[in-house]
Write a protein that holds these residues in place. Structure first.
Motif, mmCIF file in Angstrom:
data_model
loop_
_atom_site.group_PDB
_atom_site.id
_atom_site.type_symbol
_atom_site.label_atom_id
_atom_site.label_comp_id
_atom_site.label_asym_id
_atom_site.label_seq_id
_atom_site.Cartn_x
_atom_site.Cartn_y
_atom_site.Cartn_z
ATOM 1 N N LYS A 42 44.251 75.801 33.357
ATOM 2 C CA LYS A 42 44.512 74.630 34.199
ATOM 3 C C LYS A 42 44.972 73.438 33.362
ATOM 4 O O LYS A 42 45.875 72.699 33.759
ATOM 5 N N PHE A 43 44.361 73.248 32.210
ATOM 6 C CA PHE A 43 44.752 72.121 31.361
ATOM 7 C C PHE A 43 46.157 72.333 30.801
ATOM 8 O O PHE A 43 46.933 71.377 30.672
ATOM 9 N N LEU A 44 46.497 73.576 30.452
ATOM 10 C CA LEU A 44 47.841 73.863 29.950
ATOM 11 C C LEU A 44 48.904 73.559 31.003
ATOM 12 O O LEU A 44 49.965 73.018 30.705
ATOM 13 N N VAL A 45 48.611 73.900 32.259
ATOM 14 C CA VAL A 45 49.586 73.696 33.326
ATOM 15 C C VAL A 45 49.743 72.220 33.662
ATOM 16 O O VAL A 45 50.824 71.759 34.052
ATOM 17 N N ARG A 88 62.972 71.305 21.636
ATOM 18 C CA ARG A 88 63.813 70.129 21.917
ATOM 19 C C ARG A 88 63.088 69.155 22.847
ATOM 20 O O ARG A 88 63.097 67.939 22.636
ATOM 21 N N SER A 89 62.446 69.686 23.888
ATOM 22 C CA SER A 89 61.690 68.836 24.811
ATOM 23 C C SER A 89 60.515 68.164 24.114
ATOM 24 O O SER A 89 60.247 66.974 24.310
ATOM 25 N N LEU A 90 59.830 68.923 23.268
ATOM 26 C CA LEU A 90 58.672 68.372 22.557
ATOM 27 C C LEU A 90 59.104 67.311 21.553
ATOM 28 O O LEU A 90 58.374 66.337 21.319
ATOM 29 N N GLU A 91 60.283 67.483 20.961
ATOM 30 C CA GLU A 91 60.778 66.476 20.020
ATOM 31 C C GLU A 91 60.975 65.133 20.718
ATOM 32 O O GLU A 91 60.611 64.076 20.178
ATOM 33 N N THR A 92 61.531 65.145 21.930
ATOM 34 C CA THR A 92 61.737 63.901 22.678
ATOM 35 C C THR A 92 60.410 63.222 22.994
ATOM 36 O O THR A 92 60.247 62.011 22.796
ATOM 37 N N GLN A 93 59.449 64.010 23.470
ATOM 38 C CA GLN A 93 58.143 63.432 23.811
ATOM 39 C C GLN A 93 57.403 62.966 22.557
ATOM 40 O O GLN A 93 56.744 61.926 22.564
ATOM 41 N N PHE A 94 57.513 63.750 21.483
ATOM 42 C CA PHE A 94 56.854 63.387 20.228
ATOM 43 C C PHE A 94 57.410 62.074 19.691
ATOM 44 O O PHE A 94 56.649 61.190 19.249
ATOM 45 N N ARG A 138 52.167 72.089 27.519
ATOM 46 C CA ARG A 138 52.910 73.289 27.920
ATOM 47 C C ARG A 138 53.988 73.629 26.898
ATOM 48 O O ARG A 138 54.157 74.792 26.515
ATOM 49 N N ASP A 139 54.722 72.618 26.462
ATOM 50 C CA ASP A 139 55.764 72.869 25.459
ATOM 51 C C ASP A 139 55.163 73.345 24.136
ATOM 52 O O ASP A 139 55.697 74.249 23.478
ATOM 53 N N LEU A 140 54.051 72.738 23.752
ATOM 54 C CA LEU A 140 53.397 73.149 22.512
ATOM 55 C C LEU A 140 52.869 74.580 22.633
ATOM 56 O O LEU A 140 52.960 75.380 21.679
ATOM 57 N N GLU A 166 50.457 71.326 14.024
ATOM 58 C CA GLU A 166 49.325 70.410 13.846
ATOM 59 C C GLU A 166 49.771 68.959 13.961
ATOM 60 O O GLU A 166 49.033 68.122 14.473
ATOM 61 N N MET A 167 50.975 68.629 13.472
ATOM 62 C CA MET A 167 51.472 67.248 13.584
ATOM 63 C C MET A 167 51.705 66.851 15.031
ATOM 64 O O MET A 167 51.604 65.671 15.378
ATOM 65 N N ALA A 168 52.015 67.815 15.884
ATOM 66 C CA ALA A 168 52.276 67.497 17.287
ATOM 67 C C ALA A 168 51.038 66.965 17.996
ATOM 68 O O ALA A 168 51.144 66.277 19.016
ATOM 69 N N TYR A 169 49.843 67.275 17.484
ATOM 70 C CA TYR A 169 48.614 66.775 18.104
ATOM 71 C C TYR A 169 48.333 65.309 17.744
ATOM 72 O O TYR A 169 47.574 64.637 18.453
ATOM 73 N N ILE A 170 48.911 64.819 16.661
ATOM 74 C CA ILE A 170 48.507 63.522 16.104
ATOM 75 C C ILE A 170 48.709 62.360 17.077
ATOM 76 O O ILE A 170 47.796 61.557 17.286
#
Length: 622
Positions: free
Chosen positions: A351-354, A559-565, A360-362, A492-496
């Motif tokens: 549920k948390f992933l959705v 690509r999507s995660l890069e924009t959000q990051f 979701r991207d990660l 791991e950097m994506a969580y920061i």
């Protein structure tokens, strides 16, 4: 003053003390302690649990030394040296190669332990593939069934047993109870089980079942046919997950401090690749022993005995190093307070992933990596057996493969710092799927369209099969090196930049759902394809199409995660910039009720009053 002692409670000194001649009739809070620099010495311990130092008493017209003692609580003395400097003239501890003796006695044995463990793991990893892939009546099709129906249940059972043993055994007894059975099994396999394999494997019964069920059940039936080899495969897999992850890193975290871990843990990663290089050369050497043996001699049996002997010797060395550290190295004290970690069940994790696009991207990155590696690796090993059917030839190639993997990973770890600093997170996150896509297209193209490409490849002295083996090896080498140098740091950097709640829950959800799904997803896809189309070779075109879809989804998620990051990082930098512009007023310390003086107070030797002097500036003294 050359030295200042800070105390709390009854006595307190100003932060900028000065040498002054005081009248002995002044009150206690007006007395100043001064210590001559040549009289400084370390505190002697007293019998009542306090520490003492020599003080001075002022007399009219002179200051002289007198044998008086003031009691300072041990905690205060410890706090005085918390910054790492010697406390009141305490001599600095001797160092060897820039390390304190205690640190040196911990880090060197840990490094040797890690080298021995990784050395063994490389030998076992290469040997397990040789056994199950090149065995009579088996092929690479056995691997997905083996991982799902044998390896996974045994891993779960082992962890349940380990949890129960941890409740009744000491840490040292638990370590020996886990690692000694591994050492005993590998020694027994090389000298007992493998020589008796022709007598203990039910080959006739397996052939009878294969004739009834058909060739599509070759993989599942091979598990029963070569059960001792499958047991070796599982034990080798458990060595990597249990001895490395549970035993070694658990022991390292137990005896090292946070500062030591920050300094030396990255060096362990580089040392692991050095072990990979040396163990690859070892496998290569013993695999080529067959060339020097006479006809009729089982060269693989002799090579296996030699390699298992090395594994046993390295295992005993690990036990010896563990015993030495526990005997001669003092362990750091730990706080017994534990932070509560959120425990999320499988459904809560889903549920948390959705619910979060970022998570979701990660999660897509993690699952796509696991499936992609599994799809290519099993297909590549099937072609590797076709090119090198002999166990010695197969093992020799795997030795070269391990050495190349170690060199590539070592180089990528050094290069990754430049990639992150020069091009940023987005480029680093896209490098792994891009190279996997290019090499995957080349690998499956050589398999599917090898006939038309044969004349062109003949000019280079290669067949389409050999070219597919080399391209698949390059893909596997890069995927393993990129995991440690680029993929794991990016993940791991994506969580920061996430908020604390999303960071903790997101990591828990990915660990619970995505890691197992990525590892078993590829195996389940291959099992479905083999049972549907009859063999792994017939499934190759469909596996190539699935790989293409998964890698493209991986790139889209990156690509999507890069924009959000990037957006989260900009918000974080903006908040920090706003915090820098906020001016925080400095409130001067006032005189408290415990007799302490304000930091801006000065003493009037004539009247004995404490007055705030705004015009007089004080110069701090070192």
């Amino acid at each position: 003053m050359e030295a200042v002692l800070q105390t709390k409670g009854l006595l307190s000194l100003p932060s900028n003390p000065r040498n002054r001649f005081l009248n002995p009739s002044q009150s206690l809070r007006h007395r100043v302690l001064s210590v001559k620099p040549n009289k400084l010495s370390a505190f002697p311990l007293s019998t009542n649990g306090f520490q003492k130092f020599n003080g001075v008493v002022s007399r009219p017209g002179e200051i002289y030394q007198k044998n008086r003692t003031f009691h300072i609580c041990k905690a205060e003395a410890a706090a005085a040296g918390a910054d790492g400097q010697p406390v009141f003239g305490e001599p600095e501890k001797p160092k060897f190669l820039g390390l304190e003796p205690v640190t040196f006695k911990k880090i060197v044995p840990l490094g040797l332990m890690f080298f021995c463990i990784l050395f063994n793991y490389t030998i076992l990893r290469d040997t397990k593939d040789v056994l199950v892939v090149t065995a009579k009546g088996s092929s690479a099709e056995i691997i997905p069934f083996l991982k799902t129906w044998v390896n996974l249940p045994m891993a779960v059972g082992f962890m349940l047993l380990y949890t129960k043993l941890a409740n009744v055994l000491s840490k040292e007894a638990l370590f020996y109870s886990v690692i000694v059975p591994f050492i005993a099994f590998f020694g027994a396999f090389g000298f007992v089980l493998y020589p008796l394999s022709n007598y203990i494997h039910p080959e006739a019964f397996a052939d009878k079942l294969l004739g009834i069920l058909g060739p599509r059940f070759l993989g599942p039936l091979a598990i029963m046919r070569i059960w001792s080899f499958c047991l070796f495969y599982v034990m080798a897999e458990l060595w990597g997950s249990v001895v490395i992850s549970v035993l070694f890193w658990g022991f390292a975290n137990q005896i090292t401090t946070v500062e030591e871990a920050k300094r030396f843990y990255p060096l362990f990663g580089l040392g692991a690749n050095v072990a990979l290089i040396f163990s690859g050369r070892t496998v290569k050497y013993f695999s080529n022993m067959r060339k020097n043996l006479g006809p009729g001699v089982d060269g693989w049996a002799i090579s296996l005995k030699a390699m298992m002997t090395i594994v046993v010797v390295m295992g005993l060395a690990i036990c010896g190093l563990y015993w030495w550290v526990n005997t001669f190295v003092p362990l750091p004290t730990r706080s017994k307070k534990k932070k509560e970690k959120p425990k999320m069940g499988t459904m809560e994790s889903v549920k948390f992933l959705v619910s979060s696009r970022y998570i979701r991207d990660l999660a897509t990155l993690v699952v796509a990596y696991g499936i992609s590696i599994n799809l290519v690796e099993v297909t590549w090993k099937s072609k590797l057996k076709a090119q090198f059917p002999s166990p010695n030839e197969y093992s020799s190639f795997m030795g070269d493969f391990s050495t190349a993997t170690g060199i590539m990973t070592f180089s990528m770890m050094l290069l990754s710092q430049f990639i992150f600093s020069k091009y940023g997170w987005g480029v680093a996150a896209k490098i792994t799927p891009t190279v996997l896509l290019l090499t995957g297209v080349g690998f499956f193209s050589l398999i599917l369209f090898g006939g038309p490409l044969a004349p062109a490849l003949a000019n280079f002295g290669m067949t389409p099969l050999l070219a597919a083996v080399y391209v698949g090896a390059l893909q596997n080498i890069f995927s393993k090196s990129a995991k440690y140098s680029l993929f794991d740091p990016c993940k791991e950097m994506a969580y920061i930049p996430l908020d604390e709640d999303t960071k903790v829950k997101g990591k828990a959800a990915i660990d619970v759902v995505c890691n197992p799904l990525g590892k078993s997803g590829g195996a389940l896809i291959q099992q479905f394809m083999i049972l549907t189309f009859g063999s792994l070779a017939n499934s190759t075109p469909y596996l190539g199409g699935i790989l293409l879809v998964i890698v493209l989804a991986w790139l889209a998620a990156a690509r999507s995660l890069e924009t959000q990051f990037s957006a989260l990082r900009q918000e974080e930098e903006l908040e920090k910039e706003m915090e820098r512009e906020v001016k925080i007023p400095v409130v001067p310390q006032t005189e408290g009720g415990n007799g302490s003086l304000a930091s801006g107070s000065t003493l009037n030797p004539a009247t004995g009053d404490s007055a705030s002097s705004s015009s007089e500036t004080s110069t701090p003294r070192n």
